[in-house]
Design an enzyme around this catalytic site. Structure first.
Site, PDB file in Angstrom:
ATOM      1  CG  HIS A 294      -2.094  -0.855   1.171  1.00  0.00           C
ATOM      2  ND1 HIS A 294      -3.368  -0.380   0.990  1.00  0.00           N
ATOM      3  CD2 HIS A 294      -2.208  -2.203   1.235  1.00  0.00           C
ATOM      4  CE1 HIS A 294      -4.219  -1.392   0.952  1.00  0.00           C
ATOM      5  NE2 HIS A 294      -3.538  -2.518   1.102  1.00  0.00           N
TER       6      HIS A 294
ATOM      7  CD  GLU B  74      -0.379   1.523   4.618  1.00  0.00           C
ATOM      8  OE1 GLU B  74      -0.229   2.315   3.668  1.00  0.00           O
ATOM      9  OE2 GLU B  74      -1.491   1.090   4.962  1.00  0.00           O
TER      10      GLU B  74
END
Length: 1169
Positions: A1017, A1102
């Site tokens: 992500h 992330e």
């Protein structure tokens, strides 16, 4: 010596005196009726003298365990003598004034508030009340009131609220008395019920009798009165009363008077107090209207402009800005509807949820703008010049899952095993005998027959042959028959394989011998790693340098025939305005404009516009980029708007620039300046051009052909720009398109600009962003790609823009359109750009674009370049998306050395690593990390081979192809966040999630769980790269639940991989990782794969959109080089994880990994060009 003795005796004497006096006072309290008032008066006066003159005395009286406060309060409660009362009040004032807030809190804890309020009540009954007593009593109450959380309630219950108010009314000229009374009223007013009660008794009108125009007298009284009024006007009732009596205009008049006369800025606090009153009264709709009607916007704008030159007056400028922003009339976006321009008819309309709600909305809801009294005042105030980064909590306490039963992973298939058999076609590697492959070993021993096998290797087979046609290939390997086992074997349940008993000892000896040979050969592999590292396609410095020196390499004749670039009209400097690139489906390149054309070339360009061919020089140094292949793939990419153009950056490709891009330092006051310029639009409306320059909702809009203005375009894959309005000569408002089948999620942008002039600062305002904060406030810059620069051998995206900030604006959407919430304000990203070339074609993007067609091209190039004897590479179509695009599924592992039994066993026994990315289209950095992972896995260096021999990788590199293609920020075509659908995905609405989960469920069904699941992500609010994982214990630790977490037994293996990455990956931050399970994330891939599938190491990784604040990249914005490096480092981390989890199976020395790590870093060095 004598002196020391004398001092100590004196100190002892003082201590003894205060103790004695307190004892005497306590005795008087017990015999109050028998002792004359003179005695109490004398004792309290002595205590007062000691308290005033001796610091030690004050400390002793307020020391922990001292009975002094109780004795004094008891005396105050019992005495009826005025002088004794005054003495005690002065003693308490002395203790509180010197001791600060802590001493006041001690007095409150001893019951001082009730005693003082009772004394005030009784003293008020005297006619007239004693002035000195009232002054001292109010002074003391004003000191202790803020330290007593229930002060307002106690005052209301005791009936003392109006005593102070009446004293002020009756003694307006007695400033000595009314000053402490106003201070107490200010504390009373902090309680909303008290404020309303006081308002009914005329307190608001009273305050306006005290405050007034500029005067050098009684400024202290004026300040307290303004503070009291500001507190009172926070009550909506009082605010409405003030508006009804015309006090908004009065406040503005007073403010202007103080502004004009306070030329030396000595009374800034009074001026700020007036603004605080205006701020309070404009919290209601009526107040904001009165402010506008009284010309408040222009008044505060002009006065704040006068203050800008004096830094100490910033509080006035900031408060004025806050008021003006709040009172700026809320407008709807200048759009026919906030729903997406594009519509996609869903096969099924959801019964509930945001999509169902949007479909049921009446068409006129977009015209509603909330003007409720509820104002986001606190949020707005915190934004003013907030130079501290948004270190928001990773989770809210009430969002943490507290049910231990829900936290415990419960492996459940969720679908019948017969249904899951459909996924067997995606795992041919578990059933293939590799008889017909060209393997490394030329003369392998025959594969043992199935009759002689039985043991620990699971061979999944289907009960019946699947008729589903899979789009797969194992490049370069000829296959005579099906990849599956023989038909007879396919009808069996999963068979268990084992070594033949008669050959077991011999085979074990042979295996051990092979391992020893491998170990000895690995000691000398450093040179081979160095030699093979160029296949790790993190951009190699030497290649880049060669490219910079030689410039663009013209491709071979066969690859450069980019067909004719036909121009729609004659143009001197434009060689193409919508050029058809191939027959069949029409796809075009955007305008190509450049300067510096010779006169002869001008003639040539004119002839080109008539239909002759022109050659584009395309860089040929990107190993995975092929412009012609990209064009061919684009032909088969299906978009809702049916795009027919190709953006030049996607056609040319991107290489990382050879220079550092530091995180930008934001100039002081830039946000305030931008807001001020926005307010000028309302004040000087005649200066606003308000011309539409681009509009997807109205294809027939016309832009003048001549004039110095920019031209815009976003009609290409992943493009997002809906409308452009020219505000001033060089300033443009830009509006982004909503995600399809949604009315929000505006953040991703990707658009083309042309027609610029160099040396001019163009300001771009993207006015309909939704997040409450952004890394644009903390040093992040948008990205720009110049076609002219690309033609000059610099094909890269660069960080650009100055005066960048992100702030709440005056546009809003209604509460109905916002999904039942309060009407939401939009936010503006603003940045200013100076273009380097005249009439260039430039592209701007939120982050480095990575389209679906780019992924398909990269996968085809990887497939064509790999060594089929070494690498098992397979590309399947997992499923079709809603719009008919294929969702690729990639399998990568090492080919078995031969089809000899041990090699096949080792092949089938490899643990799986399951990776996915790009479920959120706007998080393009996830695709660049995935690109780094894929390229590393396909490289031919020895450690990559070891990684392939250790694991089988199943990768879904793009979970949301439709969202990526159509320029969405977060959703798929269903209008839903696919990363919130993993619990119960709908096969019709969320096919990629449904089938990706099905693959994992199938692996669980055949007892072949992945060792690691990781979903890549991007993160818009934090820096660095980090992971979210799942832990029961860590979740319980962060709650207030009194669960015995020590009773929970949990394997800490989930922390191993993040810890490894923090040691080897410079962008990775362990301190930013979290392993807490939140209720709001229970439908995400990470939590569902952990809880339902049973994968302990289930992560979300992330990557920042901005940059790093730690490690060797500290202070630098992140680029594709660093993102791809992170993808490669993730692979190295998996290899180290293998060594830690299975040391016996891992035969390579640890030094090999260290060498590999150093080489990856050296190939990714950022050098200043």
């Amino acid at each position: 010596m004598n002196k020391v003795k004398t001092t100590s005796e004196k100190s002892l004497t003082n201590n003894s005196r205060i103790v004695g006096l307190l004892a005497q006072l306590e005795k008087i309290n017990s015999e109050s009726l028998l002792v004359e008032a003179d005695t109490a008066r004398y004792v309290t006066s002595k205590i007062l003298h000691l308290a005033q003159s001796q610091e030690k005395t004050r400390k002793e009286m307020t020391a922990k365990g001292s009975p002094a406060i109780e004795v004094i309060l008891s005396t105050l409660e019992n005495t009826r003598d005025l002088q004794t009362t005054l003495n005690i009040l002065n003693i308490l004032i002395e203790l509180v004034s010197v001791g600060g807030g802590r001493k006041a809190s001690v007095l409150v804890s001893k019951g001082g508030t009730q005693i003082l309020l009772q004394l005030l009540l009784s003293a008020s009954k005297d006619s007239p009340p004693n002035e000195e007593l009232m002054v001292q009593l109010h002074f003391l109450l004003a000191k202790i009131g803020p330290k007593d959380k229930k002060f307002g309630v106690k005052a209301r219950i005791s009936g003392t609220l109006n005593i102070s108010l009446n004293l002020v009314k009756q003694n307006l000229q007695n400033h000595r008395l009314i000053l402490p009374c106003l201070q107490v009223l200010r504390v009373y007013s902090a309680n909303s019920v008290n404020a309303v009660s006081l308002g009914k008794n005329g307190v608001v009108e009273l305050m306006f009798k005290i405050i007034g125009p500029f005067s050098k007298k009684n400024t202290g009284l004026m300040k307290v009165a303004l503070d009291t009024l500001a507190a009172l006007l926070k009550s909506k009732t009082n605010a409405r009363r003030a508006v009804d009596r015309g006090y908004v205009h009065v406040l503005l008049t007073i403010y202007v008077d103080w502004h004009r006369h306070d030329s030396r800025h000595r009374h800034m606090l009074i001026r700020k107090g007036i603004l605080q009153c205006i701020k309070s009264v404009t919290n209601i709709k009526l107040g904001r209207k009165a402010f506008i009607d009284a010309n408040g916007m222009k008044i505060l704008y002009n006065t704040s402009q006068d203050c800008l030159a004096v830094r100490t007056l910033d509080p006035l400028v900031n408060t004025s800005s806050l008021i003006m922003r709040k009172c700026f009339p809320k407008n709807r976006l200048p759009l026919p509807t906030i729903k997406s321009t594009f519509h996609f008819q869903l096969p099924v309309i959801p019964i509930s949820g945001p999509v169902a709600q949007m479909y049921s909305l009446p068409p006129e809801v977009d015209d509603v703008v909330d003007e409720s009294d509820d104002n986001d005042d606190i949020e707005t105030e915190s934004e003013i010049e907030n130079e501290n980064e948004d270190k928001d909590q990773l989770f809210k306490n009430d969002d943490i899952e507290t049910d231990i039963n829900k936290l415990k992973p419960r492996q459940e298939l969720g679908r019948p095993i017969e249904e899951l058999k459909m996924y067997e076609q995606f795992f041919p590697e578990l059933a293939d005998n590799f008889k017909d492959y060209d393997l490394v070993s030329k003369e392998p021993k025959p594969f043992a027959s199935d009759a002689n096998l039985g043991g620990p290797i699971v061979v999944p087979t289907a009960g019946e042959e699947q008729s589903v046609e899979a789009n797969h290939s194992v490049k370069g390997i000829t296959m005579k028959e099906s990849n599956h086992l023989q038909a007879g074997e396919c009808n069996k349940r999963p068979a268990f394989l084992d070594l033949p008993k008669k050959d077991s000892n011999k085979d074990n000896i042979q295996q051990q011998s092979d391992q020893k040979k491998l170990l000895s050969s690995c000691q000398c592999l450093s040179y081979e790693i160095v030699k093979g590292l160029d296949r790790i396609t993190l951009q190699n410095t030497s290649k880049n340098e060669q490219y910079y020196k030689t410039g663009c390499v013209t491709k071979k004749e066969s690859k450069t025939s980019l067909t004719s670039l036909t121009c729609n009209k004659p143009c001197q400097h434009v060689s193409s305005c919508g050029s058809v690139l191939f027959e069949g489906r029409s796809v075009q390149l955007g305008k190509l404009c450049f300067t510096g054309v010779d006169p002869e070339e001008e003639d040539d360009s004119s002839s080109h516009s008539s239909g002759e061919q022109v050659m584009l020089e395309v860089p040929d140094i990107l190993p995975l980029h092929d412009p012609d292949l990209y064009i061919e793939i684009v032909k088969n990419t299906k978009s809702v708007p049916e795009y027919s153009e190709v953006a030049y950056p996607d056609y040319f490709g991107h290489i990382p620039p050879p220079f550092k891009e530091p995180i930008l330092e934001r100039p002081y006051g830039v946000q305030r300046t931008k807001i001020s310029q926005d307010i000028e639009r309302l004040i000087h409306q005649n200066d606003i051009i308000d011309r539409i320059m681009y509009d997807l909702d109205n294809p027939s809009y016309s832009v003048p052909e001549e004039g110095e203005f920019l031209k815009f375009n976003s009609k290409f894959e992943s493009g997002n720009l809906r409308k452009v309005i020219q505000i001033r000569k060089n300033e443009y408002d830009l509006i982004l398109n909503s995600d399809i089948n949604s009315n929000h999620y505006h953040q991703w942008f990707y658009f083309e600009v042309s027609g610029m002039r160099p040396g001019i600062g163009y300001r771009f305002n993207i006015i309909n962003c939704e997040k409450s904060n952004s890394q644009f406030n903390y040093g992040m810059q948008p990205l720009m790609y110049s076609v002219q620069e690309a033609l000059n051998s610099r094909p890269w995206w660069t960080r650009v823009g100055t005066d960048i900030c992100y702030y709440k604006n005056h546009f809003a959407r209604s509460s109905i359109a916002a999904g039942g919430q309060k009407g939401k304000s939009y936010y503006t990203i603003t940045f200013t750009v100076n273009f380097p070339h005249k009439d260039d074609v430039c592209y701007f993007a939120y982050h480095y674009p990575y389209t679906y067609s780019t992924l398909r091209m990269h996968l085809q190039k990887l497939e064509s370049m790999h060594n089929p004897q070494q690498i098992y590479f397979r590309q399947d179509m997992l499923c079709e998306t809603l719009s008919g695009n294929s969702c690729p599924l990639v399998t990568i592992t090492a080919m078995p050395e031969s089809n000899y039994y041990e090699h096949i066993c080792q092949f089938r026994n490899r643990p799986y690593i399951f990776l996915s990315a790009r479920v959120h289209p706007g998080e393009t950095n996830a695709s660049w990390v995935m690109k780094g992972t894929l390229e590393y896995l396909m490289s031919n260096n020895p450690t990559a081979q070891s990684l392939r021999e250790s694991y089988i990788f199943k990768i879904v590199p793009m979970l949301n192809p439709d969202g990526v293609i159509n320029g969405n920020h977060r959703c798929s075509l269903s209008g839903e966040d696919l990363n919130r659908q993993w619990q119960n995905p709908n096969p019709d609405l969320h096919p990629t999630i449904y089938h990706a989960k099905g693959l994992l469920q199938y692996l669980a069904a055949i007892k072949h769980l992945p060792l690691v699941y990781c979903d890549y992500h991007g993160h818009s609010r934090k820096k660095n790269v980090f992971m979210y994982g799942c832990s029961i214990k860590e979740t319980v630790w962060h709650t207030n639940v009194s669960a015995a977490s020590c009773d929970l037994i949990e394997d800490l293996g989930y922390r191993t991989l993040p810890k490894i990455l923090s040691q080897i990956a410079p962008t990775f931050s362990m301190s930013s990782c979290s392993f807490v399970v939140e209720k709001s994330k229970e439908s995400t891939a990470r939590v569902v794969v952990w809880r339902e599938i049973g994968v302990q190491r289930s992560y979300t990784m992330e990557s920042t959109l901005c940059g790093c604040d730690q490690g060797k990249y500290k202070g630098l914005q992140i680029g594709t080089r660093e993102l791809e490096e992170m993808g490669a480092k993730f692979c190295v981390g998996l290899l180290r994880l293998k060594r830690l989890t299975s040391p016996l199976e891992f035969s390579l020395p640890s030094s090999l990994l260290d060498i590999e790590n150093e080489l990856i870093e050296s190939s990714c060095k950022v050098t200043r060009w």
